[in-house]
Design a protein around this motif. Structure first.
Motif: not given
Length: 336
Positions: A52-56
């Motif tokens: 998974e990716r976590v953005n700003y």
């Protein structure tokens, strides 16, 4: 080609002498910036392991939650601006990683990481030549060693402290005195042994090509480290980067493993081992006599032109090519 009229932003750095009360705020901010960066990096690393990716924006939401916990309530005692800025820097680090331009971000160390905090417009006040940071009652005692550009106001302020305990403030301002130069058709390859001033190089050439040398990894080689130190390589590259951006020039960086010194710029033959003490050599393939630094600069220029033309990276072949070019084009692979 015409010249654009947009002004360039430059950082103006000054010493300042804070009172004990004033020093307390950025000191707390330094620690909180490091803490938030590491917390966000840990959270994003855990998410990465789950594919998974976590953005700003998500990381910013996490920061809000952290401030409400008993353990991390101290994060709310400092200005939120530097904390948000460190999350933006982490986002940029991940963007470079995903774009295959940098390695995976590293955690910040208490002892080794730079003590600094960035304040955007909402985090400081600049009036009548006096700078006051958020959460401070009065302006900083700044040693104005040079004036800011007339009429310019800082858009960002960075406070830092060096290993000797000295305090600095850097103000990012538009400088109307720096405008892009007219385009020219010349290009230059720059070897580590170069000893010319950078402004002249930028003014006289549209494209400049340098090696991606890492000084830290070269100090093991005393001779090479001395040569790099003599040329002030790290400082020169930093100045080239800034001035190329200011004046509308192109700076191309070539893989540090590219054999610029050992590659014959005339026929493409690759020589064997070549210690730094060898300042001139004769190509066994074509008999051309080379000055080491001049030959390296010619090869860097050719490699840089290939990069600029093809948008590709340049990496060395790992075996002697027998008279063929020791340069391969490496086309960037699309992100999966």
């Amino acid at each position: 080609m015409g010249v654009t009229t947009g002004h360039v932003k430059r950082a103006f750095k000054y010493r300042f002498h804070p009172t004990d009360v004033q020093a307390a705020e950025p000191s707390r901010a330094f620690g909180c910036v490091r803490k938030v960066y590491n917390l966000a990096l840990a959270a994003r690393t855990e998410a990465w392991a789950r594919k998974e990716r976590v953005n700003y924006s998500q990381a910013s939401g996490m920061l809000t939650v952290w401030k409400k916990t008993e353990e991390l309530a101290f994060l709310g005692e400092v200005s939120s601006v530097p904390l948000q800025q460190c999350l933006r820097h982490l986002q940029a680090a991940f963007s470079n990683f995903f774009g295959k331009r940098a390695k995976y971000p590293r955690f910040k160390s208490r002892k080794k990481s730079r003590k600094s905090a960035e304040y955007t417009g909402s985090g400081f006040r600049f009036r009548d030549g006096k700078l006051t940071l958020a959460k401070m009652a009065g302006p900083l005692d700044i040693v104005w060693s040079r004036p800011l550009p007339e009429g310019s106001l800082p858009s960002m302020v960075t406070v830092s402290q060096d290993a000797a305990g000295r305090w600095f403030v850097s103000l990012l301002c538009e400088d109307p005195n720096v405008v892009p130069l007219p385009a020219v058709g010349t290009a230059l390859g720059i070897d580590a042994g170069l000893d010319r001033l950078t402004t002249r190089l930028v003014r006289e050439n549209q494209t400049l090509v340098i090696e991606n040398l890492t000084v830290r990894t070269m100090v093991k080689n005393r001779g090479l480290a001395r040569a790099v130190s003599d040329a002030a390589w790290r400082q020169m590259r930093r100045m080239l980067e800034h001035e190329a951006a200011w004046y509308g020039r192109d700076l191309v960086v070539v893989d540090r493993w590219f054999p610029s010194s050992k590659l014959c710029s005339h026929c493409g033959s690759l020589a064997g081992k070549m210690p730094l003490s060898v300042r001139a050599w004769t190509c066994e393939g074509c008999g051309t006599i080379h000055d080491r630094d001049v030959n390296a600069a010619k090869n860097l220029l050719a490699a840089g032109r290939a990069v600029a033309a093809c948008g590709a990276g340049v990496r060395p072949q790992r075996r002697t090519p027998g008279g063929q070019s020791a340069m391969k084009q490496e086309t960037p692979r699309p992100e999966p």
